[in-house]
Design an enzyme around this catalytic site. Structure first.
Site, PDB file in Angstrom:
ATOM      1  N   ASP A  34       1.319  -4.845   7.637  1.00  0.00           N
ATOM      2  CA  ASP A  34      -0.015  -4.455   7.151  1.00  0.00           C
ATOM      3  C   ASP A  34      -0.944  -5.647   7.358  1.00  0.00           C
ATOM      4  O   ASP A  34      -0.561  -6.786   7.081  1.00  0.00           O
ATOM      5  CB  ASP A  34       0.048  -4.091   5.657  1.00  0.00           C
ATOM      6  CG  ASP A  34      -1.163  -3.277   5.207  1.00  0.00           C
ATOM      7  OD1 ASP A  34      -0.961  -2.166   4.695  1.00  0.00           O
ATOM      8  OD2 ASP A  34      -2.310  -3.761   5.375  1.00  0.00           O
ATOM      9  N   ARG A  94      -3.123   3.117  -7.238  1.00  0.00           N
ATOM     10  CA  ARG A  94      -2.045   3.916  -6.637  1.00  0.00           C
ATOM     11  C   ARG A  94      -1.049   3.089  -5.837  1.00  0.00           C
ATOM     12  O   ARG A  94       0.050   3.574  -5.539  1.00  0.00           O
ATOM     13  CB  ARG A  94      -2.637   5.003  -5.733  1.00  0.00           C
ATOM     14  CG  ARG A  94      -3.361   4.408  -4.540  1.00  0.00           C
ATOM     15  CD  ARG A  94      -4.340   5.366  -3.894  1.00  0.00           C
ATOM     16  NE  ARG A  94      -5.075   4.678  -2.816  1.00  0.00           N
ATOM     17  CZ  ARG A  94      -6.058   3.808  -3.014  1.00  0.00           C
ATOM     18  NH1 ARG A  94      -6.462   3.498  -4.216  1.00  0.00           N
ATOM     19  NH2 ARG A  94      -6.647   3.222  -1.993  1.00  0.00           N
ATOM     20  N   ASP A 148      -2.985   5.054   7.481  1.00  0.00           N
ATOM     21  CA  ASP A 148      -4.004   5.972   6.966  1.00  0.00           C
ATOM     22  C   ASP A 148      -5.004   6.377   8.038  1.00  0.00           C
ATOM     23  O   ASP A 148      -6.118   6.749   7.722  1.00  0.00           O
ATOM     24  CB  ASP A 148      -4.727   5.322   5.777  1.00  0.00           C
ATOM     25  CG  ASP A 148      -5.428   4.029   6.181  1.00  0.00           C
ATOM     26  OD1 ASP A 148      -5.299   3.627   7.352  1.00  0.00           O
ATOM     27  OD2 ASP A 148      -6.106   3.425   5.328  1.00  0.00           O
ATOM     28  N   THR A 201      -3.510   4.740  14.542  1.00  0.00           N
ATOM     29  CA  THR A 201      -2.215   4.107  14.273  1.00  0.00           C
ATOM     30  C   THR A 201      -1.093   5.135  14.358  1.00  0.00           C
ATOM     31  O   THR A 201      -0.038   4.879  14.960  1.00  0.00           O
ATOM     32  CB  THR A 201      -2.220   3.453  12.872  1.00  0.00           C
ATOM     33  OG1 THR A 201      -3.254   2.465  12.838  1.00  0.00           O
ATOM     34  CG2 THR A 201      -0.890   2.794  12.561  1.00  0.00           C
ATOM     35  N   CYS A 239       2.576  16.654  19.310  1.00  0.00           N
ATOM     36  CA  CYS A 239       2.745  18.103  19.515  1.00  0.00           C
ATOM     37  C   CYS A 239       1.970  18.856  18.432  1.00  0.00           C
ATOM     38  O   CYS A 239       1.417  19.923  18.664  1.00  0.00           O
ATOM     39  CB  CYS A 239       4.211  18.510  19.405  1.00  0.00           C
ATOM     40  SG  CYS A 239       5.298  17.960  20.727  1.00  0.00           S
ATOM     41  N   CYS A 271      -9.449   7.587   2.156  1.00  0.00           N
ATOM     42  CA  CYS A 271      -9.389   7.568   0.691  1.00  0.00           C
ATOM     43  C   CYS A 271     -10.638   6.931   0.107  1.00  0.00           C
ATOM     44  O   CYS A 271     -11.106   7.307  -0.959  1.00  0.00           O
ATOM     45  CB  CYS A 271      -8.206   6.754   0.199  1.00  0.00           C
ATOM     46  SG  CYS A 271      -6.628   7.500   0.503  1.00  0.00           S
TER      47      CYS A 271
HETATM   48 ZN   LIG Z   1       4.978  15.889  21.650  1.00  0.00          ZN
END
Ligand SMILES: [Zn+2]
Length: 249
Positions: free
Chosen positions: A59, A70, A127, A131, A173, A186
């Site tokens: 991170d 949270r 998030d 990424t 997919c 958020c």
């Molecule tokens: Zn795929």
């Protein structure tokens, strides 16, 4: 296993599905957790408590006061510290018998590929779509199973994308990389605190099952949680024959 380890992991060892052999397997396993926020907090803590022997936590952010509602792995006293380091401290406080590598970076490109290849399982606790797609591509290329989670407002989702299985879809997919889906953060939309705990803990559960070879994973299924009414919906998801990410050529 030492006497201490036999005691620490005794409630796992009692399970027919795990036993001493399974626990040793966990201790020899490597997991990569991408994101040390709301999902990464419970996911990484449960992996650490469960005795996954080698955990890498990545991170690039720092602990902020607004996270603490949270992101339960962090602490008020660690506001301003890198989240990866703060998370490592929490994980080792819980279980000093494992190895935790804290990466203060947003993994991308060759660095991401290298870290994914070194892992037995990857947990996407990030998030944002950029990424998630990069992690998915790296997992497809390396043939490493991906446990993906997301949570916003009162809505959560979780699935497993397992490139080792011929009929398992990949993340792209389901969510094509054509920009049809937009990030909802958020910071602007809000998120119900325990929701990330539920989804993150389930990501840890799926990762442990994959490492142990227990039961059926969520590969081919997307679970959706409506936290307002506490209702789960399971949707079957198929591999897309035209997916450019997992069906090259
Ligand atoms: Zn795929």
């Amino acid at each position: 296993m030492t006497d201490d380890q036999l005691l620490r992991y005794s409630r796992h060892i009692l399970l027919d599905e795990i036993g001493i052999e399974g626990q040793q397997r966990l201790l020899a396993s490597s997991a990569l957790v991408i994101g040390a926020g709301g999902l990464g907090s419970p996911a990484a803590l449960y992996l650490a408590a469960s005795g996954v022997g080698h955990i890498t936590l990545a991170d690039d952010d720092e602990v902020d006061l607004t996270n603490l509602q949270r992101q339960v792995m962090h602490a008020t006293a660690r506001i301003g510290q890198p989240k990866a380091e703060s998370g490592r401290e929490a994980m080792l406080d819980l279980n000093p018998g494992i190895e935790v590598v804290a990466l203060r970076e947003r993994l991308a490109g060759a660095r991401l590929d290298e870290q994914v290849r070194a892992a037995s399982v990857v947990l996407d606790c990030s998030d944002n779509f950029a990424t998630r797609h990069a992690v998915n591509r790296a997992c497809v290329a390396a043939g490493v199973p991906l446990v993906s989670g997301a949570a916003i407002r009162f809505d959560g989702q979780i699935s497993v994308f397992d490139p080792r299985s011929a009929d398992s879809p990949c993340y792209a997919c389901l969510f094509p990389e054509d920009g049809r889906f937009e990030d909802v953060a958020c910071s602007s939309m809000g998120v119900f605190a325990p929701l990330v705990g539920v989804v993150g803990a389930m990501q840890a559960a799926e990762a442990l099952k994959l490492l142990l070879g227990i039961g059926a994973s969520l590969a081919g299924r997307l679970l959706l949680l409506d936290g307002r009414n506490m209702e789960w919906t399971s949707i079957g998801i198929a591999r897309n024959a035209d997916c450019p990410t997992c069906q090259p050529g």
